[in-house]
Write an enzyme that holds these catalytic residues in place. Structure first.
Site, mmCIF file in Angstrom:
data_model
loop_
_atom_site.group_PDB
_atom_site.id
_atom_site.type_symbol
_atom_site.label_atom_id
_atom_site.label_comp_id
_atom_site.label_asym_id
_atom_site.label_seq_id
_atom_site.Cartn_x
_atom_site.Cartn_y
_atom_site.Cartn_z
ATOM 1 N N LYS A 205 0.797 -1.526 0.241
ATOM 2 C CA LYS A 205 -0.007 0.127 0.140
ATOM 3 C C LYS A 205 0.807 1.403 -0.034
ATOM 4 O O LYS A 205 0.393 2.177 -0.121
ATOM 5 C CB LYS A 205 -0.613 -0.586 1.092
ATOM 6 C CG LYS A 205 -1.610 -1.268 1.388
ATOM 7 C CD LYS A 205 -3.428 -0.754 1.856
ATOM 8 C CE LYS A 205 -4.415 -1.986 1.031
ATOM 9 N NZ LYS A 205 -4.435 -3.146 1.733
ATOM 10 N N SER B 192 1.334 -9.737 -0.554
ATOM 11 C CA SER B 192 1.224 -8.685 -0.785
ATOM 12 C C SER B 192 1.146 -6.981 0.741
ATOM 13 O O SER B 192 2.048 -6.677 0.985
ATOM 14 C CB SER B 192 -0.259 -8.363 -0.975
ATOM 15 O OG SER B 192 -0.970 -8.977 -0.153
ATOM 16 N N GLU C 235 -10.006 6.361 4.078
ATOM 17 C CA GLU C 235 -10.723 5.099 4.906
ATOM 18 C C GLU C 235 -9.965 4.098 4.468
ATOM 19 O O GLU C 235 -8.844 3.875 3.435
ATOM 20 C CB GLU C 235 -11.293 5.534 3.801
ATOM 21 C CG GLU C 235 -11.706 4.008 2.466
ATOM 22 C CD GLU C 235 -10.646 3.958 1.642
ATOM 23 O OE1 GLU C 235 -10.542 5.374 1.372
ATOM 24 O OE2 GLU C 235 -9.936 3.780 1.005
HETATM 25 C C1 LIG Z 1 -5.043 -4.063 1.699
HETATM 26 C C2 LIG Z 1 -4.410 -4.841 1.894
HETATM 27 C C3 LIG Z 1 -4.536 -6.182 0.164
HETATM 28 C C4 LIG Z 1 -6.207 -6.305 -0.281
HETATM 29 O O1 LIG Z 1 -6.165 -4.247 -1.279
HETATM 30 P P1 LIG Z 1 -5.608 -4.941 -2.668
HETATM 31 O O2 LIG Z 1 -5.814 -3.532 -3.296
HETATM 32 O O3 LIG Z 1 -7.042 -5.688 -2.982
HETATM 33 O O4 LIG Z 1 -4.428 -5.608 -2.624
HETATM 34 C C5 LIG Z 1 -3.908 -7.397 0.359
HETATM 35 N N1 LIG Z 1 -2.748 -7.586 1.255
HETATM 36 C C6 LIG Z 1 -2.714 -6.425 2.214
HETATM 37 C C7 LIG Z 1 -1.767 -7.478 2.739
HETATM 38 C C8 LIG Z 1 -3.087 -5.423 2.371
HETATM 39 O O5 LIG Z 1 -2.854 -4.675 3.362
#
Ligand SMILES: *Cc1c(COP(=O)(O)O)cnc(C)c1O
Length: 402
Positions: free
Chosen positions: A97, A386, A119
């Site tokens: 993010k 992610s 948000e």
């Molecule tokens: C917020 C988040 C997601 C989901 O958001 P996407 O916009 O679909 O990437 C996935 N993995 C992590 C670690 C997150 O913090």
């Protein structure tokens, strides 16, 4: 309520449309702000100084490029395809993010907007935004559902420590969807001074395109890294899909590489009944939610359905519009993984590789664990990891009885 509005002429390609999906379904008062944002973004995108500052922050502040790591023991134990992990979990603040928050933070400053609103569901986007506001000296207000504030208390404390004001939202289901509505209300009221820093590839044009562009760096690095290490492209790239930003960021560079399967993993929650999951392509239908036309989990009257996932970051009733188009065209495949499989994947990755994935990312790991054994050892799977799992320790302790 979701509504099934189609664009005037769906066959005519237009900015902000992905096939028939996307668009700009907002109150009249926000139209001018979105057009201003679109123009400011186009100008920034073309400005070498803006790009250089972003690259420098991504490198020295966020920690890019992230490694592409060969998960040797995991691959060996599964006994099939070679599994690589794209380590977005190693970034500053613990997830992808920050890539988007840095890009939009620089854009807001360039536009002369000194007040940032955002948000957050799990709190990860709120933390990334509060971080960037501290870094750039901007005021920061984060909207968060009361339920999420309770579930993710540590992130609330982090945001406060970083100097952000966290405003609890007590309407509706008191989760992400309601926090987004509240943030949009704030934006309508304060649009001249305020920048709305959206956290995923969602919402009205230009957000889905802009957020994708800020996350594209994931796929660009990954392509270069896998060619360096293996001399060829992977069989598949697997990523979890909440709003869809880490996945579109990982996929985008490979859209024209037709031999690379692109697999998005949605939250299967605890069952297939409406309300028990967040798998928009399993149980959703096209409709408008929060500014964009995409797949939406809704009942027969178009009321937005409740959703459930063990991972707050995947727990949303709609999905980014570009994914809706990739789904319909068949270029990307979408599967779901339930809570139990995601929890198993956390344990497996922790014990084979010493890596604690975020519960969101664990959905992608689970899909790799499911398909790798039936593949040949010559094949390569890349999982976009992610985020890291520290934020989920409370839930993990409870669910796994640690
Ligand atoms: C917020 C988040 C997601 C989901 O958001 P996407 O916009 O679909 O990437 C996935 N993995 C992590 C670690 C997150 O913090």
């Amino acid at each position: 309520m979701a509504s099934t509005i189609l664009p005037a002429n769906p066959s005519k390609p237009r900015a902000g449309r992905f096939g028939v999906y996307g668009g700009r379904y907002v109150p009249e008062t926000l139209m001018a702000a979105l057009v201003e944002l679109e123009h400011a973004y186009e100008a920034a995108k073309a400005d070498a100084a803006f790009q250089a500052e972003l690259t420098s922050l991504l490198t020295d502040y966020a920690g890019r490029p992230t490694p592409l790591y060969f998960a040797n023991r995991l691959s060996e134990q599964l006994g099939g395809a070679k599994i690589y992990l794209k380590r977005e979990d190693l970034l500053h603040t613990g997830a992808h993010k920050i890539n988007n928050a840095l890009g939009q933070g620089l854009l807001a400053r360039r536009m002369g907007k000194r007040r940032i609103i955002a948000e957050t569901g799990a709190g990860q986007h709120g933390v990334a935004t509060a971080t960037v506001c501290a870094l750039l000296g901007l005021d920061c207000v984060i909207y968060m559902g009361d339920v999420d504030m309770e579930r993710q208390e540590l992130n609330v404390l982090r945001m406060r420590l970083l100097g952000a004001e966290v405003r609890g939202v007590s309407s509706g289901s008191r989760t992400l969807k309601d926090a987004i509505s509240e943030a949009m209300r704030d934006w309508v009221t304060n649009v001249r001074t305020t920048y709305y820093l959206l956290g995923s590839a969602l919402g009205a044009h230009p957000y889905p395109t802009m957020v994708r562009d800020f996350q594209r760096v994931i796929g660009m690095e990954l392509k270069r890294q896998i060619l360096e290490k293996e001399g060829r492209l992977p069989s598949a790239i697997i990523a979890c899909v909440g709003g869809g930003s880490n996945s579109i960021g990982a996929f985008y560079e490979f859209l024209n590489d037709r031999d690379v399967r692109l697999i998005g993993v949605e939250a299967g929650g605890r069952g297939t009944a409406l309300g028990e999951h967040a798998a928009r392509f399993q149980g959703g239908a096209p409709g408008v939610l929060q500014g964009t036309y995409s797949y939406v989990l809704q009942d027969e009257d178009g009321q937005i359905a409740q959703t459930h996932s063990v991972s707050a970051g995947l727990d949303y009733a709609s999905i980014g519009p570009e994914h809706a188009a990739l789904h319909d065209s068949g270029r990307a495949e979408y599967v779901s993984c339930d809570d139990a499989a995601a929890l198993d994947a956390v344990v497996k990755l922790a014990r084979t590789e010493g890596i604690l994935p975020a519960l969101e990312s664990a959905h992608a790991v689970a899909e790799a664990m499911r398909i790798a054994p039936s593949m040949s050892p010559r094949e390569i799977l890349v999982v976009n990891l992610s985020g890291r799992g520290d934020k989920d320790m409370g839930i993990l302790a409870r669910e796994l009885k640690l």
